[in-house]
Write a protein that holds these residues in place. Structure first.
Motif, PDB file in Angstrom:
ATOM      1  N   THR A 260       0.856  -1.187   0.000  1.00 35.50           N
ATOM      2  CA  THR A 260       0.000   0.000   0.000  1.00 35.50           C
ATOM      3  C   THR A 260       0.888   1.232   0.000  1.00 35.50           C
ATOM      4  O   THR A 260       1.693   1.443   0.913  1.00 35.50           O
ATOM      5  CB  THR A 260      -0.914   0.028   1.244  1.00 35.50           C
TER       6      THR A 260
ATOM      7  N   PHE B 216       0.790   5.376  -0.244  1.00 39.02           N
ATOM      8  CA  PHE B 216      -0.084   6.528  -0.062  1.00 39.02           C
ATOM      9  C   PHE B 216       0.358   7.642  -0.986  1.00 39.02           C
ATOM     10  O   PHE B 216       1.555   7.860  -1.164  1.00 39.02           O
ATOM     11  CB  PHE B 216      -0.035   6.995   1.395  1.00 39.02           C
TER      12      PHE B 216
ATOM     13  N   ASN C  36      -3.302   4.438  -2.371  1.00 39.49           N
ATOM     14  CA  ASN C  36      -4.320   4.918  -1.450  1.00 39.49           C
ATOM     15  C   ASN C  36      -4.235   6.446  -1.429  1.00 39.49           C
ATOM     16  O   ASN C  36      -3.245   7.010  -0.957  1.00 39.49           O
ATOM     17  CB  ASN C  36      -4.073   4.333  -0.055  1.00 39.49           C
TER      18      ASN C  36
ATOM     19  N   ILE D 156      -4.625  10.058  -0.307  1.00 37.57           N
ATOM     20  CA  ILE D 156      -4.747  10.768   0.963  1.00 37.57           C
ATOM     21  C   ILE D 156      -5.710  11.941   0.749  1.00 37.57           C
ATOM     22  O   ILE D 156      -5.505  12.746  -0.155  1.00 37.57           O
ATOM     23  CB  ILE D 156      -3.376  11.276   1.447  1.00 37.57           C
TER      24      ILE D 156
ATOM     25  N   PHE E  22      -5.367   9.569   8.817  1.00 38.69           N
ATOM     26  CA  PHE E  22      -5.876   8.734   7.727  1.00 38.69           C
ATOM     27  C   PHE E  22      -4.858   7.639   7.384  1.00 38.69           C
ATOM     28  O   PHE E  22      -5.204   6.458   7.284  1.00 38.69           O
ATOM     29  CB  PHE E  22      -6.186   9.588   6.497  1.00 38.69           C
ATOM     30  N   ILE E  23      -3.607   8.029   7.218  1.00 35.46           N
ATOM     31  CA  ILE E  23      -2.560   7.064   6.861  1.00 35.46           C
ATOM     32  C   ILE E  23      -2.452   5.980   7.932  1.00 35.46           C
ATOM     33  O   ILE E  23      -2.470   4.785   7.619  1.00 35.46           O
ATOM     34  CB  ILE E  23      -1.205   7.786   6.667  1.00 35.46           C
TER      35      ILE E  23
ATOM     36  N   SER F 192      -4.581   5.046  10.103  1.00 38.87           N
ATOM     37  CA  SER F 192      -5.807   4.215  10.193  1.00 38.87           C
ATOM     38  C   SER F 192      -5.845   3.146   9.107  1.00 38.87           C
ATOM     39  O   SER F 192      -6.521   2.131   9.265  1.00 38.87           O
ATOM     40  CB  SER F 192      -7.058   5.095  10.102  1.00 38.87           C
ATOM     41  N   LYS F 193      -5.157   3.362   7.996  1.00 36.25           N
ATOM     42  CA  LYS F 193      -5.194   2.416   6.884  1.00 36.25           C
ATOM     43  C   LYS F 193      -4.128   1.329   6.976  1.00 36.25           C
ATOM     44  O   LYS F 193      -4.142   0.376   6.184  1.00 36.25           O
ATOM     45  CB  LYS F 193      -5.026   3.152   5.549  1.00 36.25           C
ATOM     46  N   LEU F 194      -3.217   1.463   7.924  1.00 35.62           N
ATOM     47  CA  LEU F 194      -2.157   0.458   8.060  1.00 35.62           C
ATOM     48  C   LEU F 194      -2.615  -0.655   8.977  1.00 35.62           C
ATOM     49  O   LEU F 194      -3.283  -0.411   9.978  1.00 35.62           O
ATOM     50  CB  LEU F 194      -0.887   1.104   8.626  1.00 35.62           C
ATOM     51  N   GLU F 195      -2.261  -1.873   8.628  1.00 39.51           N
ATOM     52  CA  GLU F 195      -2.586  -3.036   9.457  1.00 39.51           C
ATOM     53  C   GLU F 195      -1.507  -3.174  10.514  1.00 39.51           C
ATOM     54  O   GLU F 195      -0.455  -3.741  10.276  1.00 39.51           O
ATOM     55  CB  GLU F 195      -2.657  -4.287   8.598  1.00 39.51           C
TER      56      GLU F 195
END
Length: 177
Positions: A114, A116, A157, A159, A170-171, A173-176
């Motif tokens: 992923t 950004f 993804n 931003i 935002f960044i 929150s999108k990372l596992e």
């Protein structure tokens, strides 16, 4: 999960502000190196500038970004203000040929799948002594960046155009994690 995270995008779209905020929050980050090289070249009267000799400039930037990649920690998240593929994308945007070496290195040194990206944002875009691209050039660069990352199998993804703090949230929150 690969912990090396790229933040890419056209010039003047807020990447450095995001990296600065991530550093304030304690994250490990690699800064954009192009502007530093450009400033040094301007100050010294050098000719290794992207608008004079993009090929030589790109070789230098690629080598420095590769060193950033190799030297980045592997046990925690690490954010990059641009990645190796940005060099390839800029060269493509300027219609330069891409050597097999660049392609092989980009396949070898992989980031998190992923990536950004900061989209074109006219309201914050400005040029200066180190950023000479006009908005139309920035749009061309953005397209080349997106196409290049996709061609190497990365998921992009976008931003959102929010405050820097909200962009960072935002960044994360999108990372596992």
């Amino acid at each position: 999960m690969e912990k090396k995270i790229v933040i890419t995008g056209a010039p003047g779209t807020g990447k450095t502000s995001i990296i600065d905020q991530l550093k304030k929050l304690g994250y490990s980050c690699s800064e954009e190196i192009s502007r530093e090289i450009i400033a040094e070249q301007i100050a010294s009267g050098g000719k290794m500038l992207p608008w004079i000799d993009l090929e030589t400039f790109s070789q230098s930037i690629f080598s420095l970004r590769k060193a950033q990649y190799i030297n980045a920690p592997t046990d925690s998240l690490h954010f990059f203000d641009r990645g190796l593929l940005d060099v390839v994308a800029y060269m493509k945007a300027d219609a330069l040929s891409i050597s097999k070496h660049y392609k092989e290195e980009c396949k070898k040194y992989r980031y998190n799948t992923t990536v950004f990206y900061t989209p074109i944002w006219e309201e914050i875009y400005k040029t200066d002594s180190q950023r000479k691209e006009d908005l139309n050039s920035a749009i061309t660069i953005e397209k080349s960046l997106l196409d290049t990352y996709k061609s190497f199998g990365y998921c992009l993804n976008k931003i959102p155009k929010l405050s820097t703090n909200d962009r960072v949230d935002f960044i994360i929150s999108k990372l596992e994690l």
